[in-house]
Design a protein around this motif. Structure first.
Motif, mmCIF file in Angstrom:
data_model
loop_
_atom_site.group_PDB
_atom_site.id
_atom_site.type_symbol
_atom_site.label_atom_id
_atom_site.label_comp_id
_atom_site.label_asym_id
_atom_site.label_seq_id
_atom_site.Cartn_x
_atom_site.Cartn_y
_atom_site.Cartn_z
ATOM 1 N N ASN A 184 9.541 -11.800 2.880
ATOM 2 C CA ASN A 184 10.963 -11.497 3.123
ATOM 3 C C ASN A 184 11.287 -10.001 2.991
ATOM 4 N N ALA A 185 10.259 -9.180 2.814
ATOM 5 C CA ALA A 185 10.515 -7.743 2.610
ATOM 6 C C ALA A 185 11.258 -7.116 3.783
ATOM 7 N N ALA A 208 5.999 -0.948 -3.685
ATOM 8 C CA ALA A 208 4.757 -0.927 -2.890
ATOM 9 C C ALA A 208 4.782 -2.022 -1.821
ATOM 10 N N ILE A 209 5.350 -3.170 -2.146
ATOM 11 C CA ILE A 209 5.468 -4.258 -1.148
ATOM 12 C C ILE A 209 6.350 -3.783 0.003
ATOM 13 N N LEU A 210 7.478 -3.176 -0.356
ATOM 14 C CA LEU A 210 8.405 -2.674 0.665
ATOM 15 C C LEU A 210 7.711 -1.643 1.549
ATOM 16 N N THR A 235 0.433 4.079 -10.380
ATOM 17 C CA THR A 235 -0.895 4.602 -10.066
ATOM 18 C C THR A 235 -0.779 5.684 -8.985
ATOM 19 N N ALA A 236 -1.832 6.501 -8.881
ATOM 20 C CA ALA A 236 -1.848 7.569 -7.867
ATOM 21 C C ALA A 236 -1.753 6.966 -6.473
ATOM 22 N N ASP A 237 -2.379 5.804 -6.268
ATOM 23 C CA ASP A 237 -2.355 5.171 -4.948
ATOM 24 C C ASP A 237 -0.953 4.744 -4.542
ATOM 25 N N VAL A 238 -0.248 4.112 -5.474
ATOM 26 C CA VAL A 238 1.110 3.651 -5.150
ATOM 27 C C VAL A 238 2.025 4.854 -4.947
ATOM 28 N N ARG A 239 1.866 5.867 -5.766
ATOM 29 C CA ARG A 239 2.689 7.076 -5.602
ATOM 30 C C ARG A 239 2.489 7.662 -4.196
ATOM 31 N N SER A 240 1.233 7.754 -3.791
ATOM 32 C CA SER A 240 0.937 8.343 -2.490
ATOM 33 C C SER A 240 1.485 7.461 -1.354
ATOM 34 N N LYS A 241 1.358 6.148 -1.520
ATOM 35 C CA LYS A 241 1.857 5.206 -0.505
ATOM 36 C C LYS A 241 3.376 5.348 -0.341
ATOM 37 N N LEU A 242 4.094 5.445 -1.457
ATOM 38 C CA LEU A 242 5.561 5.534 -1.412
ATOM 39 C C LEU A 242 6.004 6.853 -0.791
ATOM 40 N N THR A 243 5.355 7.936 -1.228
ATOM 41 C CA THR A 243 5.737 9.262 -0.723
ATOM 42 C C THR A 243 5.513 9.344 0.789
ATOM 43 N N THR A 244 4.357 8.855 1.234
ATOM 44 C CA THR A 244 4.022 8.940 2.655
ATOM 45 C C THR A 244 4.934 8.053 3.497
ATOM 46 N N THR A 245 5.132 6.818 3.049
ATOM 47 C CA THR A 245 5.892 5.866 3.868
ATOM 48 C C THR A 245 7.367 6.232 3.940
ATOM 49 N N PHE A 246 7.935 6.595 2.802
ATOM 50 C CA PHE A 246 9.387 6.830 2.776
ATOM 51 C C PHE A 246 9.746 8.321 2.847
ATOM 52 N N ARG A 368 -3.224 -5.692 0.094
ATOM 53 C CA ARG A 368 -1.890 -5.149 -0.128
ATOM 54 C C ARG A 368 -1.588 -5.047 -1.619
ATOM 55 N N ARG A 369 -2.123 -5.988 -2.351
ATOM 56 C CA ARG A 369 -1.738 -6.072 -3.746
ATOM 57 C C ARG A 369 -2.803 -6.856 -4.501
ATOM 58 N N PHE A 370 -3.006 -6.502 -5.758
ATOM 59 C CA PHE A 370 -3.961 -7.269 -6.555
ATOM 60 C C PHE A 370 -3.485 -7.353 -8.005
ATOM 61 N N GLN A 371 -4.004 -8.335 -8.695
ATOM 62 C CA GLN A 371 -3.722 -8.462 -10.127
ATOM 63 C C GLN A 371 -4.987 -9.015 -10.789
#
Ligand SMILES: [Zn+2]
Length: 444
Positions: A184-185, A208-210, A235-246, A368-371
């Motif tokens: 539903n994102a 990160a899902i968004l 994490t560095a990965d999520v930070r980079s993903k958010l910065t790049t995408t948005f 996309r995501r892990f736990q």
């Protein structure tokens, strides 16, 4: 007037704003001496009050022969007191509460995601200071009152209620992190496109899902000035993903429901400034060669339930010893590296920091995501939300993780995309449910 009511919220908000404008903003550029002098004054006040009104400390000080009036002359004298564990706070919460409780104090509960919830009492002075500190952080990033802000955290609608709610007074759009998933994102993103937030605030896992879905559909958020993360390890990965995408910088905030210490990033992106007027920090290096330190904190304002030398369970890497270009003089830490309880443990007692695994997943863009969850001393479950991860890639992932974990721990992959989350949607990347080896306990 009661906690949660509109008059209470308004009164606390105004108190926070007043405090911010009448000094709190300026503290961020104080000299080291000015800050140390303020901290000592506040420390003596809070410890003195605890000695008189908090049964736990009255008894502890008597047993130690510690009299704050004569034995607390410098900040270093605090080290005469033992470290306070989360377990003790759970067991002694009643005796750690001030008598009488300050008027309008509220109960704050930590998330149940750690297994055992914790309830702490927060005095109105501290609530106002928390607000003032949040404003100070947002102000560093250019926030002005009523700038549109989308908040994907804490709001949990009841059955039948919409997944988002607009607070028109503050111009906040609250969205349910609890309900957000990759299915539903898209509808969340469409709502955000209409709202046009200047600031996007949320749990790293939710954002990160968004970002993944936004990237997949080529959706951008125009006019976004900053992304504010908190409550989970960024994490560095999520930070980079958010910065790049948005196409906006990420600013991380570190704090606790117990409101003991807090830190936040300025616009320079060179680590987090510690809010030293809020709480005292002690950093205790771990002896595992990773450079990580335990964060031991002492709040300087919460008379309702003073937690002195509280072991937060969180870990940080110190850093940022040069003056920051932003002009803020508050000392910095390099980053928060998660919780001591989130390290995985091998059957022979070796600790494996969770950050060791992030680079493995980076090589598999389909994930996309892990736990990761460790429920037994010899096994780790890895839950995945992955699209198009073929059998060959899955086997490579299995082997790569197994190499990092060693032979004592068996890895099993679960392609079920089900993740454990707290009742507000907070989702930790690594969860360890086994007891820890005794040699890593904090020295008391
Ligand atoms: Zn700075």
């Amino acid at each position: 007037m009661s906690f949660g009511s509109v008059p209470y919220d308004a009164a606390i908000t105004l108190a926070g704003l007043r405090r911010y404008r009448t000094g709190w903003k300026r503290h961020a550029t104080w000299s080291t001496d000015e800050m140390a002098s303020y901290q000592l004054t506040r420390l003596r006040a809070i410890v003195g009050d605890a000695a008189r009104h908090v049964p736990f400390y009255r008894d502890q000080f008597a047993a130690l022969g510690f009299d704050p009036r004569t034995d607390l002359r410098t900040l270093d004298d605090l080290a005469h007191l033992p470290i306070l564990s989360k377990q003790t706070v759970r067991e002694e919460s009643d005796r750690l509460t001030r008598r009488p409780l300050p008027r309008w104090a509220v109960t704050e509960r930590t998330s149940g995601s750690t297994g055992e919830p914790l309830a702490v009492q927060i005095a109105p002075r501290q609530i106002a200071i928390e607000k003032a500190t949040v404003w100070r952080h947002w102000n560093w990033l250019g926030y002005r009152f009523r700038d549109p802000m989308a908040i994907i955290r804490t709001y949990v609608p009841n059955e039948g209620e919409p997944l988002w709610r607009h607070d028109t007074a503050r111009n906040f759009l609250y969205c349910s992190a609890y309900h957000l998933d990759s299915e539903n994102a898209l509808s969340f993103l469409e709502r955000l496109q209409t709202f046009r937030p200047r600031f996007l605030r949320g749990y790293p896992s939710s954002l990160a899902i968004l970002a993944d879905v936004a990237h997949e559909h080529g959706i951008g958020l125009t006019g976004l000035r900053a992304i504010l993360t908190a409550s989970e390890t960024l994490t560095a990965d999520v930070r980079s993903k958010l910065t790049t995408t948005f196409n906006a910088p990420v600013s991380d905030w570190y704090g606790l429901a117990e409101q003991v210490v807090t830190a936040a990033e300025c616009a320079c992106g060179q680590g987090l400034h510690r809010h030293d007027d809020y709480g005292l920090w002690e950093l205790q290096p771990l002896d595992d060669g990773t450079g990580r330190c335990r964060i031991i904190g002492t709040n300087l304002h919460n008379t309702a339930m003073p937690l002195l030398r509280y072991d937060t369970g969180d870990l940080t890497v110190p850093g940022g010893h040069q003056p920051c270009a932003c002009g803020i003089t508050l000392p910095r830490i390099e980053r928060i590296t998660g919780r001591i309880d989130d390290d995985l443990i091998t059957p022979d007692g070796q600790r494996i920091p969770s950050v060791n695994f992030y680079s493995v997943f980076r090589d598999f863009p389909a994930i996309r995501r892990f736990q990761m969850i460790q429920r037994r001393p010899d096994a780790v479950e890895v839950h995945l939300d992955a699209r198009g991860l073929d059998t060959d890639a899955e086997q490579r992932l299995q082997r790569a993780l197994q190499r990092r974990l060693g032979h004592g721990l068996t890895v099993t992959l679960h392609r079920d995309a089900t993740f454990e989350q707290s009742d507000t949607g907070k989702c930790r990347t690594v969860i360890s449910r086994i007891s820890k080896s005794p040699h890593m306990e904090v020295p008391v």
